[in-house]
Each structure stands twice: as structure tokens, then as C-alpha cells.
Write a protein that holds these residues in place. Structure first.
Motif, PDB file in Angstrom:
ATOM      1  N   GLU A   1     -10.312 -36.993  20.725  1.00 12.63           N
ATOM      2  CA  GLU A   1     -10.703 -38.452  20.215  1.00 12.63           C
ATOM      3  C   GLU A   1     -11.193 -39.363  21.352  1.00 12.63           C
ATOM      4  OE1 GLU A   1      -7.685 -40.337  17.616  1.00 12.63           O
ATOM      5  OE2 GLU A   1      -7.225 -38.402  16.502  1.00 12.63           O
ATOM      6  N   GLU A   2     -10.580 -39.017  22.454  1.00 12.98           N
ATOM      7  CA  GLU A   2     -10.804 -40.121  23.595  1.00 12.98           C
ATOM      8  C   GLU A   2     -12.784 -39.664  23.943  1.00 12.98           C
ATOM      9  OE1 GLU A   2     -10.140 -40.449  28.271  1.00 12.98           O
ATOM     10  OE2 GLU A   2      -8.669 -39.475  27.107  1.00 12.98           O
ATOM     11  N   LEU A   3     -12.955 -38.189  23.993  1.00  9.36           N
ATOM     12  CA  LEU A   3     -14.468 -37.891  24.236  1.00  9.36           C
ATOM     13  C   LEU A   3     -15.083 -38.398  23.078  1.00  9.36           C
ATOM     14  CD1 LEU A   3     -16.671 -36.065  25.592  1.00  9.36           C
ATOM     15  CD2 LEU A   3     -15.956 -34.416  23.996  1.00  9.36           C
ATOM     16  N   MET A   4     -14.869 -38.228  21.911  1.00 13.06           N
ATOM     17  CA  MET A   4     -15.593 -38.799  20.783  1.00 13.06           C
ATOM     18  C   MET A   4     -15.854 -40.154  20.926  1.00 13.06           C
ATOM     19  SD  MET A   4     -16.864 -36.032  19.765  1.00 13.06           S
ATOM     20  CE  MET A   4     -17.907 -36.826  18.511  1.00 13.06           C
ATOM     21  N   GLY A   5     -14.792 -40.892  21.337  1.00 11.33           N
ATOM     22  CA  GLY A   5     -14.937 -42.291  21.215  1.00 11.33           C
ATOM     23  C   GLY A   5     -15.878 -42.810  22.162  1.00 11.33           C
ATOM     24  N   LYS A   6     -15.707 -42.159  23.557  1.00  8.17           N
ATOM     25  CA  LYS A   6     -16.983 -42.646  24.359  1.00  8.17           C
ATOM     26  C   LYS A   6     -18.259 -42.175  24.079  1.00  8.17           C
ATOM     27  CE  LYS A   6     -13.978 -41.373  28.494  1.00  8.17           C
ATOM     28  NZ  LYS A   6     -13.600 -40.443  29.471  1.00  8.17           N
ATOM     29  N   VAL A   7     -18.466 -41.040  23.269  1.00 11.65           N
ATOM     30  CA  VAL A   7     -19.810 -40.614  22.887  1.00 11.65           C
ATOM     31  C   VAL A   7     -20.136 -41.669  21.576  1.00 11.65           C
ATOM     32  CG1 VAL A   7     -21.117 -38.880  21.751  1.00 11.65           C
ATOM     33  CG2 VAL A   7     -19.629 -38.212  23.512  1.00 11.65           C
ATOM     34  N   SER A   8     -19.200 -41.923  20.969  1.00 16.29           N
ATOM     35  CA  SER A   8     -19.506 -43.005  20.024  1.00 16.29           C
ATOM     36  C   SER A   8     -20.115 -44.449  20.387  1.00 16.29           C
ATOM     37  CB  SER A   8     -18.160 -43.267  19.028  1.00 16.29           C
ATOM     38  OG  SER A   8     -18.544 -44.056  17.854  1.00 16.29           O
TER      39      SER A   8
END
Length: 119
Positions: free
Chosen positions: A68-75
């Protein structure tokens, strides 16, 4: 040949997701096959931009669960470009026995349920 490396497993996942995006009518603007660079695909369809993060996930881990942390950054990065962000997890397992590692000498099974939009 032997056991597939993480990069080879990632390439299998990239090929599957790339074919799916093509079938959905997307045109690729950028493709990065390195697992450490995100997103792996930047694509467009009807003037709408998408970012796609691809992960090969070894059995027994669930391919629809993501960092979730990675995907939040990419989002957040995608929002700057007015792009929607998606996660594409591809489960990979040895078809002889799911408990065995994936080997180039044996068949394998891929489990891909499609793109998951990150909101």
C-alpha cells in the motif's frame, strides 16, 4: 536451465499484463521491465493516461495483495499527470507442485485477475 530468477518471473508477469493492456486497447508510452522502477507501464487509451505497477508473486502469496505504501506513492505521482494508477499482480507457481519453485524445465501456472485500480 534451472530455477527462474526474480527478473525472469517478473518478465513473465510483464508479458501477460502487456498482452492484457493491448487487448484492452491501450497504447504504450513507456515500458520499464525493471522491477525496481515504478510504474512498469505508462499507457494511454482515448486520451486517458494510466500507470501500471506489475509484480510477479510466488505461491502461496496472494497476487491481489499489494504494498500500500508503494502504490500510494505511485498513485500520488500519477495524479500529477492526471493518470489513473493500477496494480497488476500475477501469481506464479510450478504446475507439477505449487510447493516447488518455478523451474524452466517444468510447466508453470499464472494467476492473473486483471488490473486493480488504486484510489
Amino acid at each position: 536451465m534451472g530455477l527462474l530468477t526474480d527478473q525472469q518471473l517478473h518478465n513473465l508477469a510483464m508479458n501477460l499484463v502487456g498482452k492484457d493492456l493491448e487487448e484492452l486497447g491501450y497504447e504504450f508510452l513507456a515500458v520499464n521491465s525493471k522491477k525496481s522502477k515504478n510504474p512498469q507501464f505508462v499507457a494511454t487509451k482515448e486520451k486517458k493516461l494510466i500507470f501500471v505497477v506489475v509484480r510477479a508473486v510466488n505461491y502461496p502469496d496472494n497476487p491481489v495483495l499489494y504494498d500500500e505504501e508503494l502504490m500510494g506513492k505511485v498513485s500520488k505521482h500519477g495524479i500529477n499527470y492526471e493518470a489513473k494508477t493500477f496494480y497488476a499482480g500475477v501469481g506464479v507457481a510450478n504446475s507439477v507442485s505449487y510447493e516447488l519453485p518455478v523451474d524452466s524445465e517444468q510447466d508453470y501456472v499464472l494467476n492473473y485477475t486483471g488490473l486493480i485500480e488504486i484510489k
